[in-house]
Design a protein around this motif. Structure first.
Motif, PDB file in Angstrom:
ATOM      1  N   GLY A  41      44.843 -33.812  52.069  1.00 18.67           N
ATOM      2  CA  GLY A  41      43.558 -33.778  51.498  1.00 18.67           C
ATOM      3  C   GLY A  41      43.691 -33.048  50.315  1.00 18.67           C
ATOM      4  O   GLY A  41      44.445 -33.355  49.430  1.00 18.67           O
ATOM      5  N   SER A  42      42.655 -32.332  50.075  1.00 18.92           N
ATOM      6  CA  SER A  42      42.416 -31.562  48.893  1.00 18.92           C
ATOM      7  C   SER A  42      43.235 -30.256  48.899  1.00 18.92           C
ATOM      8  O   SER A  42      43.257 -29.520  47.898  1.00 18.92           O
ATOM      9  CB  SER A  42      41.276 -31.335  48.331  1.00 18.92           C
ATOM     10  OG  SER A  42      40.290 -30.631  49.458  1.00 18.92           O
ATOM     11  N   ILE A  81      37.896 -39.244  48.978  1.00 14.89           N
ATOM     12  CA  ILE A  81      36.819 -38.718  48.045  1.00 14.89           C
ATOM     13  C   ILE A  81      36.348 -37.302  48.628  1.00 14.89           C
ATOM     14  O   ILE A  81      36.606 -36.880  49.315  1.00 14.89           O
ATOM     15  CB  ILE A  81      35.440 -39.608  48.021  1.00 14.89           C
ATOM     16  CG1 ILE A  81      34.445 -39.452  47.011  1.00 14.89           C
ATOM     17  CG2 ILE A  81      34.722 -39.383  49.454  1.00 14.89           C
ATOM     18  CD1 ILE A  81      33.252 -40.489  46.987  1.00 14.89           C
ATOM     19  N   ARG A  82      36.021 -36.481  47.384  1.00  9.61           N
ATOM     20  CA  ARG A  82      35.681 -35.083  47.660  1.00  9.61           C
ATOM     21  C   ARG A  82      33.860 -34.783  47.781  1.00  9.61           C
ATOM     22  O   ARG A  82      33.425 -35.924  47.252  1.00  9.61           O
ATOM     23  CB  ARG A  82      35.922 -34.319  46.625  1.00  9.61           C
ATOM     24  CG  ARG A  82      37.554 -34.287  46.321  1.00  9.61           C
ATOM     25  CD  ARG A  82      38.027 -33.269  45.195  1.00  9.61           C
ATOM     26  NE  ARG A  82      39.427 -33.396  44.912  1.00  9.61           N
ATOM     27  CZ  ARG A  82      40.212 -32.305  44.813  1.00  9.61           C
ATOM     28  NH1 ARG A  82      39.865 -31.000  44.895  1.00  9.61           N
ATOM     29  NH2 ARG A  82      41.297 -32.256  44.621  1.00  9.61           N
ATOM     30  N   TYR A  83      33.570 -33.996  48.416  1.00  7.28           N
ATOM     31  CA  TYR A  83      32.173 -33.799  48.729  1.00  7.28           C
ATOM     32  C   TYR A  83      31.357 -33.639  47.133  1.00  7.28           C
ATOM     33  O   TYR A  83      30.331 -34.166  47.033  1.00  7.28           O
ATOM     34  CB  TYR A  83      31.856 -32.334  49.269  1.00  7.28           C
ATOM     35  CG  TYR A  83      31.790 -32.748  50.953  1.00  7.28           C
ATOM     36  CD1 TYR A  83      31.059 -33.414  51.487  1.00  7.28           C
ATOM     37  CD2 TYR A  83      33.104 -32.327  51.779  1.00  7.28           C
ATOM     38  CE1 TYR A  83      30.928 -33.816  52.914  1.00  7.28           C
ATOM     39  CE2 TYR A  83      33.126 -32.497  53.085  1.00  7.28           C
ATOM     40  CZ  TYR A  83      32.142 -33.139  53.562  1.00  7.28           C
ATOM     41  OH  TYR A  83      32.341 -33.550  54.847  1.00  7.28           O
ATOM     42  N   HIS A 105      34.470 -28.631  46.402  1.00  4.34           N
ATOM     43  CA  HIS A 105      35.992 -29.126  46.100  1.00  4.34           C
ATOM     44  C   HIS A 105      36.706 -30.042  46.809  1.00  4.34           C
ATOM     45  O   HIS A 105      37.745 -30.399  46.797  1.00  4.34           O
ATOM     46  CB  HIS A 105      36.741 -27.939  45.441  1.00  4.34           C
ATOM     47  CG  HIS A 105      35.940 -27.175  44.677  1.00  4.34           C
ATOM     48  ND1 HIS A 105      34.925 -26.374  44.728  1.00  4.34           N
ATOM     49  CD2 HIS A 105      36.193 -26.840  43.282  1.00  4.34           C
ATOM     50  CE1 HIS A 105      34.404 -25.713  43.811  1.00  4.34           C
ATOM     51  NE2 HIS A 105      35.220 -25.724  42.729  1.00  4.34           N
ATOM     52  N   ILE A 106      36.198 -29.785  48.229  1.00  6.57           N
ATOM     53  CA  ILE A 106      37.361 -30.293  49.253  1.00  6.57           C
ATOM     54  C   ILE A 106      36.913 -31.690  49.630  1.00  6.57           C
ATOM     55  O   ILE A 106      36.067 -32.313  49.514  1.00  6.57           O
ATOM     56  CB  ILE A 106      36.914 -29.424  50.625  1.00  6.57           C
ATOM     57  CG1 ILE A 106      35.545 -29.509  50.931  1.00  6.57           C
ATOM     58  CG2 ILE A 106      37.580 -28.181  50.446  1.00  6.57           C
ATOM     59  CD1 ILE A 106      35.087 -28.571  52.171  1.00  6.57           C
ATOM     60  N   THR A 114      39.153 -30.790  60.223  1.00  6.31           N
ATOM     61  CA  THR A 114      39.147 -29.358  60.845  1.00  6.31           C
ATOM     62  C   THR A 114      37.730 -28.984  61.046  1.00  6.31           C
ATOM     63  O   THR A 114      37.822 -27.503  61.425  1.00  6.31           O
ATOM     64  CB  THR A 114      39.742 -28.463  59.703  1.00  6.31           C
ATOM     65  OG1 THR A 114      38.888 -28.312  58.476  1.00  6.31           O
ATOM     66  CG2 THR A 114      41.036 -28.858  59.220  1.00  6.31           C
ATOM     67  N   ALA A 115      36.694 -29.765  61.161  1.00  2.00           N
ATOM     68  CA  ALA A 115      35.416 -29.283  61.653  1.00  2.00           C
ATOM     69  C   ALA A 115      34.891 -28.379  60.660  1.00  2.00           C
ATOM     70  O   ALA A 115      34.333 -27.464  61.075  1.00  2.00           O
ATOM     71  CB  ALA A 115      35.306 -29.002  63.025  1.00  2.00           C
ATOM     72  N   THR A 116      35.182 -28.568  59.307  1.00  2.00           N
ATOM     73  CA  THR A 116      34.521 -27.638  58.262  1.00  2.00           C
ATOM     74  C   THR A 116      33.186 -27.457  58.204  1.00  2.00           C
ATOM     75  O   THR A 116      32.533 -28.573  58.906  1.00  2.00           O
ATOM     76  CB  THR A 116      35.081 -28.106  56.985  1.00  2.00           C
ATOM     77  OG1 THR A 116      36.242 -27.740  56.905  1.00  2.00           O
ATOM     78  CG2 THR A 116      34.152 -27.449  55.741  1.00  2.00           C
ATOM     79  N   HIS A 117      32.287 -26.431  58.221  1.00  2.00           N
ATOM     80  CA  HIS A 117      30.893 -26.145  58.445  1.00  2.00           C
ATOM     81  C   HIS A 117      30.360 -25.350  57.241  1.00  2.00           C
ATOM     82  O   HIS A 117      31.038 -24.817  56.442  1.00  2.00           O
ATOM     83  CB  HIS A 117      30.762 -25.428  59.715  1.00  2.00           C
ATOM     84  CG  HIS A 117      31.277 -23.921  59.589  1.00  2.00           C
ATOM     85  ND1 HIS A 117      30.715 -22.978  59.159  1.00  2.00           N
ATOM     86  CD2 HIS A 117      32.725 -23.744  59.620  1.00  2.00           C
ATOM     87  CE1 HIS A 117      31.460 -21.874  59.300  1.00  2.00           C
ATOM     88  NE2 HIS A 117      32.580 -22.455  59.635  1.00  2.00           N
TER      89      HIS A 117
END
Ligand SMILES: Cc1cc2nc3c(=O)[nH]c(=O)nc-3n(C[C@H](O)[C@H](O)[C@H](O)COP(=O)(O)OP(=O)(O)OC[C@H]3O[C@@H](n4cnc5c(N)ncnc54)[C@H](O)[C@@H]3O)c2cc1C
Length: 409
Positions: A41-42, A81-83, A105-106, A114-117
Motif C-alpha cells: 500500500g503506502s 487511493i489514499r485517504y 497519508h495511508i 490491517t483494521a486501522t482505526h
C-alpha cells in the motif's frame, strides 16, 4: 535501484521487483503469472507484513476511481487511493467518512487490510466502513464480495492474504463539522475514577502521555458541539496549538482551539502536506476489551520507567466492536494502547515483549501493522474460518510470506 523501504525505514523489502499495473486486467495477469506476490500500500506498516521475496505489487498507478453511489450512501474507490485524496473529494461532494486514522497519508486498501482505526466509543475501525470488495484471487479471477455474503467479514481486514484488493465500496454520510480542543494535565485521579466518561466526551477522544509523570499529558478532543469553559475532568485548555509528541512544532497538526472545520481536517491529528507524527519512530499498539481499560492502563503504569526510556508518546483511544474475523476489535468494544517508540528496534523490542507479558493476560490483541513479537490469532473466534477462506482464495500460498506463515500457521 535504491533499496525499497517502508515509511519508517526499519524494513527493507526483499522483493525481486516492484510491479506497477495500470489496470485491473494487468493486475490479474501479473497475479496469475507470479509464483510469490504481496501488495504494497503506502508502506506505513512497521513490520514485514507487506514483504515478499517474490513480486511486490503497487496499486498506486491504477486509474483513480471515486464513484458515489446513486443514493449517496456509498462510494466506490480504487485499491490505490489514499485517504487524503478521497476525503477531499468526498467533502467537495458534501459527503464524509465516519472516521479517520491519525494521518491521511495511508492508502485505503492498506489501512483496511490491517483494521486501522481512529478513536471514538461509538465508531468502528476504518474497515467497518467497507460495504464491498473487489479482490483478485491467486488464479487471477476477480471476485466481488458485498456485506451480507458469507465470506465478506473474513475478506475485509485480510492482511493481503486473499489477494490484491483492486476496489472497495465504503459507507459514506453527509459531511459534518468538528471542533478540536487540546487539554493538558488530566489528573490521574480522574483517569482512575471517570475513564469511561472522559473517553466518551466527544466524537473522538485521544489521551496522550509520555509516562514520565502520573497524569495524562494531553487530551485531544474532537467534538460536534462547542466546549464551554476551560476544564475537562480537571485538565486545562492549552493556550495554543500542540503536537502530541513533546517538543515537536504544532504546524503539522490539524487546526485546534475549537475552530469548527470539516471532518477530514479535524479527525486526523496530522495534515496531509506535512510529515505525520515524529517521522523518526517505530510504533506498537494493543487492543484490549474496554471492560479491562483501567487494569490495562495500570499495567503499563507499573512499567512506566522501562516504557518511558524508549518512548516518544503513548496514545489511548477507543474503538467500537465489529464482526470482522481478523479485526482486533472483533466482538468487543476496545481500548487501544498505542506507543510511538524511538527509532531503535534493539532497544524497543525487549520493552514490547515486557508489555505483551502484562497485557496478554488481559486479552491484548496487537495491531498487526505495527511492531509486536507475539499474536495469538488462533484464539480469535473465527480464525479457522479465515484460514479456510485464505486456502480457497490462495491454495498454493502465493500471497503468503514469512510473517503470515507465523500468524496463520
Ligand atoms: C505515522 C503513522 C501513523 C499511524 N497512525 C495510525 C492510526 O492512527 N491508527 C491505526 O490503526 N494505524 C495507524 N498507523 C498504521 C497504519 O495505518 C497501518 O500500518 C496501515 O496498514 C498502513 O496502510 P498502508 O497502505 O501503508 O499499508 P502497507 O503498510 O503498505 O500494507 C499493510 C498491509 O496491507 C496489505 N495491502 C496493502 N494494500 C493492499 C491491497 N490493495 N490489497 C490487499 N492488501 C493490501 C499489504 O500487503 C500489507 O499486508 C500509522 C502508521 C504511521 C506510519
Amino acid at each position: 535501484m535504491e533499496p525499497l523501504t517502508n515509511w519508517a525505514g526499519n524494513i527493507t523489502f526483499g522483493a525481486r521487483r516492484v510491479l506497477h499495473p495500470r489496470s485491473v486486467d494487468e493486475v490479474r495477469e501479473m497475479v496469475a503469472a507470479a509464483s510469490k506476490l504481496r501488495v504494497l500500500g503506502s508502506g506505513h506498516s512497521f513490520n514485514r507484513l507487506a514483504d515478499t521475496d517474490g513480486d511486490l505489487l503497487s496499486l498506486a498507478g491504477l486509474p483513480r476511481i471515486v464513484e458515489i453511489g446513486p443514493d449517496r450512501t456509498t462510494v466506490r474507490v480504487d485499491g490505490g487511493i489514499r485517504y487524503g485524496e478521497l476525503a477531499t473529494r468526498l467533502h467537495a461532494e458534501g459527503l464524509a467518512l465516519h472516521n479517520m486514522a491519525s494521518l491521511p497519508h495511508i492508502s485505503v486498501a492498506g489501512a483496511v487490510a490491517t483494521a486501522t482505526h481512529g478513536s471514538g466509543v461509538r465508531h468502528g475501525n476504518l474497515a467497518t466502513a467497507v460495504a464491498g470488495l473487489e479482490i483478485v484471487r491467486a488464479d487471477g479471477e476477480l471476485i466481488t464480495l458485498a456485506r451480507g455474503d458469507a465470506d465478506f467479514p473474513g475478506a475485509v481486514a485480510a492482511l493481503g492474504a486473499l489477494g490484491p484488493v483492486v476496489a472497495l465500496t465504503l459507507d459514506v454520510q453527509p459531511s459534518f463539522e468538528l471542533r478540536q480542543y487540546v487539554y493538558e494535565n488530566l489528573p490521574v485521579a480522574a483517569v482512575r475514577s471517570q475513564l469511561e466518561q472522559i473517553l466518551a466526551g466527544g466524537y473522538s477522544v485521544s489521551l496522550f502521555t509520555t509516562w514520565a509523570g502520573t497524569d495524562i499529558d494531553q487530551v485531544f478532543l474532537k467534538r460536534v458541539e462547542p466546549m464551554t469553559g476551560d476544564d475537562y475532568f480537571g485538565a486545562t485548555l492549552a493556550d495554543g496549538p500542540r503536537h502530541p509528541v513533546p517538543g515537536m512544532p504544532a504546524e503539522s497538526c490539524t487546526e485546534q482551539g475549537g475552530v469548527p472545520g470539516p471532518w477530514h481536517e479535524r479527525l486526523p491529528h496530522f495534515r496531509m502536506e506535512f510529515t505525520p507524527s515524529s517521522g523518526e519512530e517505530l510504533q506498537s499498539e494493543w487492543h484490549l476489551p474496554r471492560s479491562v481499560a483501567g487494569a490495562a492502563i495500570e499495567a503499563v503504569a507499573e512499567l512506566r520507567e522501562r516504557v518511558a526510556a524508549v518512548l516518544q508518546v503513548c496514545e489511548i483511544r477507543t474503538i467500537a466492536a465489529d464482526d470482522l474475523w481478523l479485526s482486533p476489535n472483533h466482538q468487543r468494544d476496545s481500548l487501544a494502547l498505542h506507543f510511538t517508540w524511538i527509532a531503535d528496534t534493539d532497544a524497543v523490542l525487549p520493552v514490547v515483549a515486557d508489555l505483551e507479558k502484562v497485557l496478554g493476560p488481559l486479552g491484548a490483541r496487537p495491531h498487526l501493522g505495527k511492531v509486536f513479537t507475539t499474536a495469538a490469532l488462533a484464539e480469535y473466534p473465527r480464525f479457522a474460518d479465515f484460514t479456510a477462506l485464505a486456502g480457497r482464495f490462495d491454495p498454493a500460498g502465493k500471497f503468503r510470506n514469512e510473517l503470515l506463515e507465523r500468524l496463520l500457521g
